[in-house]
Write an enzyme that holds these catalytic residues in place. Structure first.
Site, mmCIF file in Angstrom:
data_model
loop_
_atom_site.group_PDB
_atom_site.id
_atom_site.type_symbol
_atom_site.label_atom_id
_atom_site.label_comp_id
_atom_site.label_asym_id
_atom_site.label_seq_id
_atom_site.Cartn_x
_atom_site.Cartn_y
_atom_site.Cartn_z
ATOM 1 N N LYS A 1 1.402 12.996 3.060
ATOM 2 C CA LYS A 1 2.013 12.597 4.323
ATOM 3 C C LYS A 1 2.752 13.795 4.924
ATOM 4 C CE LYS A 1 0.929 8.241 3.431
ATOM 5 N NZ LYS A 1 -0.025 7.448 4.231
ATOM 6 N N HIS B 1 -12.261 4.664 0.421
ATOM 7 C CA HIS B 1 -11.205 4.015 1.190
ATOM 8 C C HIS B 1 -11.818 2.880 2.002
ATOM 9 C CE1 HIS B 1 -7.810 3.300 3.841
ATOM 10 N NE2 HIS B 1 -7.071 3.999 2.997
ATOM 11 N N HIS C 1 -9.781 1.195 -2.876
ATOM 12 C CA HIS C 1 -8.475 0.595 -2.621
ATOM 13 C C HIS C 1 -8.592 -0.926 -2.695
ATOM 14 C CE1 HIS C 1 -6.280 4.228 -0.963
ATOM 15 N NE2 HIS C 1 -7.496 4.663 -1.237
#
EC number: 4.1.1.39
Length: 477
Positions: free
Chosen positions: A175, A294, A327
């Site tokens: 991030k 993902h 995920h």
């Protein structure tokens, strides 16, 4: 009209419209081992009986259309048609039914999730006679499963490649997800890996933007991996997102990752598409790369309870298409996911044989006939206080991924990674000693804080952070 045409019309074809249930509702049908079975949650329009609605789903997702056509006589509908073979009301709902449909295997191209979904979840979802429609589950027969490669490597091969056993793996999404330069991005990766994580990760929307082109990111992340490996003596990885605007560009990025010698790449399998994902999975198996998946865009499809497709179906499809990680929600974090339902599709990802269990949302017994398993990834709003619950819920064959829960540490990235690693090791040791993580979790973390100042600082920062909202999608009573 010629005499020949008159004769054919009078003997065979009868033009017009007839109820779907006359052809496609067959409650006497006994399913075959080779059938693909589907459980649909059907909400008919007012005045449409459930038998007609279920038959319409079977028809419109297989051989049927809105009117009788003369070419029906040129094939065997009994061989190729989908059949609604059972209907049951949904408890607590006035106008919802679970309609079970059986599809003959010959309707589907071998090894193609794309083709399977084009039929089963295609135009039928826009059918006017239905107010809403949701695909709850699929039973994939072994005869069809064996036409798919599945995950590039699977759980055991990944363990062996990484030489890491007996605990969940730890990851971190870098991030801010957008805006960093490639060099600063690589530096963040290095600090997290040096601090004790096994993996760092590109966020799903990091592809090749003006602020950070993919090739630069790949190079600096590879440098971070090798430097951290040299310092820690552990194998490290970074999920390099190969998702691109074309399949050709995606494969080019995967090829470059392999040339750099990194262990794993990544793909956004729903936005990228199943055809692209299967192509990448085949490349990864052939070239020794692990593949992290993902699920960006999944909630557009699976979150509403009465329409769309449940994530357990998307999870099964991913196992068929190919991926080593996916995920799966966290149960305890910021993203949607009820405990029993989540554990149901986690088992569908990892295990070889899963029994029908409606209490966990599993409508059919599923036999994967030795197809490799997929590691579930718990990610989204989790931190060190969640570690006992995550370890207890997901077990060893999982990746626990802390983005903000690593990079938000008050002392920096490496201390944040160290805090997570210490918390994990403490939970695994406590579990192995027979302690109850669900009951003693907070005490276990507090004890570990005494000999880890990094963990103590993390616990202080996030001691009051909770995400207490009721899930939208729940199991029927």
């Amino acid at each position: 009209m010629s005499p020949q045409t008159e004769t054919k019309a009078s003997v065979g074809f009868q033009a017009g419209v007839k109820d779907y249930k006359l052809t496609y509702y067959t409650p006497e049908y006994e399913t075959k081992d080779t059938d693909i079975l589907a459980a649909f949650r059907v909400t008919p329009q007012p005045g449409v009986p459930p038998e007609e609605a279920g038959a319409a789903v079977a028809a419109e997702s297989s051989t049927g259309t809105w009117t009788t056509v003369w070419t029906d006589g040129l094939t065997s509908l009994d061989r190729y048609k989908g059949r609604c073979y059972h209907i049951e009301p949904v408890a607590g709902e006035d106008n919802q039914w679970i309609c079970y449909v059986a599809y003959p295997l010959d309707l589907f191209e071998e090894g193609s999730v794309t083709n399977m979904f084009t039929s089963i979840v295609g135009n039928v979802f826009g059918f006017k006679a239905l107010r809403a429609l949701r695909l709850e589950d699929l039973r994939i027969p072994p005869a069809y499963t064996k036409t798919f490669q599945g995950p590039p490597h699977g759980i055991q091969v990944e363990r062996d490649k990484l030489n890491k056993y007996g605990r969940p793996l730890l990851g971190c999404t870098i991030k801010p997800k957008l805006g960093l330069s490639a060099k600063n991005y690589g530096r963040a990766c290095y600090e997290c890996l040096r601090g004790g994580l096994d993996f760092t990760k590109d966020d799903e929307n990091v592809n090749s933007q003006p602020f950070m082109r993919w090739r630069d990111r790949f190079v600096f992340c590879a440098e971070a991996i090798y430097k951290a490996q040299a310092e820690t003596g552990e194998i490290k990885g970074h999920y390099l997102n190969a998702t691109a605007g074309t399949c050709e560009e995606m494969i080019k990025r995967a090829v470059f990752a392999r040339e750099l010698g990194v262990p794993i790449v990544m793909h956004d399998y729903i936005t990228g598409g199943f055809t692209a994902n299967t192509s990448l999975a085949h490349y990864c198996r052939d070239n020794g790369l692990l593949l992290h998946i993902h699920r960006a865009m999944h909630a557009v499809i699976d979150r509403q309870k009465n329409h769309g497709m449940h994530f357990r179906v998307l999870a099964k499809a991913l196992r068929m298409s190919g991926g080593d990680h996916i995920h799966s929600g966290t149960v305890v974090g910021k993203l949607e996911g009820e405990r029993e339902m989540t554990l149901g599709f986690v088992d569908l990802l990892r295990d070889d044989f899963i029994e029908k269990d409606r209490a966990r949302g599993i409508f059919f017994t599923q036999d994967w006939v030795s197809m490799p398993g997929v590691i579930p990834v718990a990610s989204g709003g989790i931190h060190v206080w969640h570690m006992p619950a995550l370890t207890e819920i997901f077990g060893d064959d999982s990746v626990l991924q802390f983005g903000g829960g690593t990079l938000g540490h008050p002392w920096g990235n490496a201390p944040g990674a160290a805090a997570n690693r210490v918390a994990l090791e403490a939970c695994v040791q406590a579990r192995n000693e027979g302690r109850d993580l669900a009951r003693e979790g907070n005490e276990i973390i507090r004890e570990a804080c005494k000999w880890s100042p990094e963990l103590a600082a993390a616990c202080e920062v996030w001691k009051a952070i909770k995400f207490e909202f009721e899930p939208v999608d729940t199991i029927d009573e």
